[in-house]
Design an enzyme around this catalytic site. Structure first.
Site, short mmCIF file in Angstrom:
data_model
loop_
_atom_site.label_atom_id
_atom_site.label_comp_id
_atom_site.label_asym_id
_atom_site.label_seq_id
_atom_site.Cartn_x
_atom_site.Cartn_y
_atom_site.Cartn_z
N GLY A 18 5.94 2.43 -1.24
CA GLY A 18 6.42 1.11 -1.63
C GLY A 18 6.56 0.97 -3.14
N ALA A 19 7.18 1.97 -3.76
CA ALA A 19 7.26 1.98 -5.23
C ALA A 19 8.60 1.49 -5.75
CB ALA A 19 6.98 3.40 -5.76
N TYR A 62 -2.19 -10.23 8.86
CA TYR A 62 -2.24 -9.62 7.52
C TYR A 62 -3.70 -9.42 7.10
CZ TYR A 62 -1.25 -8.94 2.52
OH TYR A 62 -1.18 -8.43 1.23
N LYS A 68 -5.66 -5.82 6.34
CA LYS A 68 -6.28 -5.47 5.06
C LYS A 68 -7.79 -5.22 5.21
CE LYS A 68 -2.58 -5.42 2.57
NZ LYS A 68 -2.11 -4.17 1.94
N SER A 81 -6.25 -5.96 -0.41
CA SER A 81 -5.94 -7.34 -0.81
C SER A 81 -7.23 -8.15 -0.71
CB SER A 81 -4.90 -7.94 0.13
OG SER A 81 -4.84 -9.35 -0.02
N ASN A 139 0.31 2.05 -1.16
CA ASN A 139 0.58 0.70 -1.65
C ASN A 139 1.49 -0.11 -0.73
OD1 ASN A 139 1.20 -1.46 -3.85
ND2 ASN A 139 3.20 -0.56 -3.35
P1 NAP Z 1 6.75 -6.35 -2.28
O1 NAP Z 1 7.09 -6.90 -3.61
O2 NAP Z 1 7.23 -7.07 -1.07
O3 NAP Z 1 7.22 -4.81 -2.23
C1 NAP Z 1 6.98 -4.09 -1.07
C2 NAP Z 1 7.25 -2.63 -1.30
O4 NAP Z 1 6.84 -1.92 -0.13
C3 NAP Z 1 8.71 -2.32 -1.50
O5 NAP Z 1 8.81 -1.20 -2.34
C4 NAP Z 1 9.18 -1.98 -0.09
O6 NAP Z 1 10.30 -1.10 -0.04
C5 NAP Z 1 7.97 -1.26 0.42
N1 NAP Z 1 7.83 -1.26 1.88
C6 NAP Z 1 7.80 -2.31 2.71
N2 NAP Z 1 7.66 -1.91 3.99
C7 NAP Z 1 7.61 -0.55 3.94
C8 NAP Z 1 7.49 0.45 4.92
N3 NAP Z 1 7.40 0.15 6.22
N4 NAP Z 1 7.49 1.74 4.52
C9 NAP Z 1 7.60 2.07 3.21
N5 NAP Z 1 7.71 1.15 2.24
C10 NAP Z 1 7.71 -0.14 2.60
O7 NAP Z 1 5.16 -6.25 -2.10
P2 NAP Z 1 4.00 -6.21 -3.20
O8 NAP Z 1 3.58 -7.60 -3.48
O9 NAP Z 1 4.37 -5.32 -4.31
O10 NAP Z 1 2.82 -5.56 -2.32
C11 NAP Z 1 2.41 -4.22 -2.48
C12 NAP Z 1 1.07 -4.05 -1.78
O11 NAP Z 1 0.12 -4.91 -2.39
C13 NAP Z 1 1.09 -4.44 -0.30
O12 NAP Z 1 0.26 -3.58 0.44
C14 NAP Z 1 0.52 -5.84 -0.31
O13 NAP Z 1 -0.08 -6.18 0.93
C15 NAP Z 1 -0.50 -5.72 -1.42
N6 NAP Z 1 -0.89 -6.97 -2.04
C16 NAP Z 1 0.04 -7.83 -2.55
C17 NAP Z 1 -0.39 -9.03 -3.12
C18 NAP Z 1 0.57 -10.04 -3.70
O14 NAP Z 1 0.13 -11.17 -4.00
N7 NAP Z 1 1.84 -9.73 -3.91
C19 NAP Z 1 -1.75 -9.32 -3.18
C20 NAP Z 1 -2.67 -8.42 -2.69
C21 NAP Z 1 -2.22 -7.24 -2.12
P3 NAP Z 1 11.85 -1.68 -0.07
O15 NAP Z 1 12.11 -2.09 -1.50
O16 NAP Z 1 12.67 -0.52 0.37
O17 NAP Z 1 11.89 -2.84 0.87
#
Ligand code: NAP
Length: 267
Positions: free
Chosen positions: A15-16, A171, A175, A158, A97
């Site tokens: 997810g980079a 969710y 986590k 998370s 990630n």
């Molecule tokens: P995001 O902005 O929605 O980005 C998600 C990333 O994951 C994108 O690169 C996406 O690829 C990729 N992805 C989604 N589904 C996938 C799959 N099935 N296989 C491979 N890649 C996949 O999310 P984020 O906020 O950066 O979250 C990253 C991590 O941090 C997640 O695990 C999330 O639960 C955790 N997190 C987030 C928050 C928050 O507040 N944002 C807080 C705590 C934890 P595409 O670009 O190709 O769609």
């Protein structure tokens, strides 16, 4: 960070293409690593991450390669590891990630099994078995590690691992499961010299939270988070860089909050 006698360390970041994963890739690029930039469907974003990484690279030997794979699909996980090895020649660290929120925030009294299965498959089964795949490669091939303190696995969980949100129960459960996965892999791999760490972000400014931005802006203004700001991809990237660079060598199984103090008990 790199060992001068070996090629640049290779880190596979799931997810980079966007969000926290992009922030992680950028910090690793600055620190001298090559990065396999996994994405699910957004090739343009993954290519943009690769370009931004190249602009920050510390040496011309580093490479930044987008690799499409759905981490929730077994065949894709196998191809992700195989393609990373084929294109970059090695894997020195894995950052689990990638993750998704439920498509709909639904009260747990109404939420569907389909959503539960999709979120658990992506957020928990994916990183758990992708880790297994990378570990099998390390244990079977016994490659030399290009990182100063050995192979690393990082799980991005998370605050939802231990904070109940009844509008996205699946969710939270995913986590909480990731937190246990990190403990299990840390226990299993310590004697192999492989370190495992859980990073636990709080409220972070990414695409995942754009739909709830006003709500969180208000909660932040009211003091929900002591540091009173959104977390950023750079906050997580710096933590990943510290762990992978060897700044926490005696801390396998550690749970590192990146939440601005959200988790402090207050009165
Ligand atoms: P995001 O902005 O929605 O980005 C998600 C990333 O994951 C994108 O690169 C996406 O690829 C990729 N992805 C989604 N589904 C996938 C799959 N099935 N296989 C491979 N890649 C996949 O999310 P984020 O906020 O950066 O979250 C990253 C991590 O941090 C997640 O695990 C999330 O639960 C955790 N997190 C987030 C928050 C928050 O507040 N944002 C807080 C705590 C934890 P595409 O670009 O190709 O769609």
């Amino acid at each position: 960070m790199p060992n001068a006698s070996l090629p640049p360390p290779v880190v596979l970041v799931t997810g980079a293409s966007r969000g926290l994963g992009r922030g992680i890739a950028l910090q690793l690029a600055s620190a001298g690593c090559s990065v396999a930039i996994n994405y699910a469907g957004n090739l343009a974003a993954a290519q943009e991450t690769a370009g931004l990484c190249a602009a920050r690279a510390a040496s011309a030997a580093q490479r930044f390669v987008p690799v499409q794979a759905d981490v929730g699909v077994r065949a894709d996980r196998e191809r992700l590891v195989a393609e990373t090895l084929a294109q970059l020649g090695r894997i020195d660290a894995l950052v689990n990630n990638a993750g998704i929120a439920p498509r709909v925030r639904a009260d747990i009294a109404e939420a569907t099994e389909e959503s539960f299965e999709e979120v658990l498959r992506t957020n928990l089964q994916g990183p758990y078995f992708l880790t297994q795949k990378v570990v099998q490669y390390w244990l079977a091939q016994k490659p030399a590690c290009a990182l100063p303190t050995g192979f690393k696995i990082i799980f991005v969980s998370s605050i939802s691992a231990d904070t109940a949100s009844v509008a996205r129960g699946e969710y939270c459960i995913s986590k909480a499961g990731v937190a246990m996965a990190a403990q299990l892999w840390a226990t299993r791999l310590a004697a192999e010299g492989i370190q495992v760490v859980e990073l636990r972000p709080g409220i972070m400014a990414t695409d995942m939270t754009t739909g709830v931005k006003e709500k969180y802006d208000r909660l932040l203004a009211e003091g929900l988070v002591p540091q009173r700001r959104w977390g950023t991809p750079e906050d997580v990237g710096l933590a990943v860089q510290a762990v992978i660079g060897g700044s926490f060598p005696f801390s396998t199984g550690a749970v590192i909050p990146i939440d601005g103090g959200f988790g402090i008990r207050r009165l």
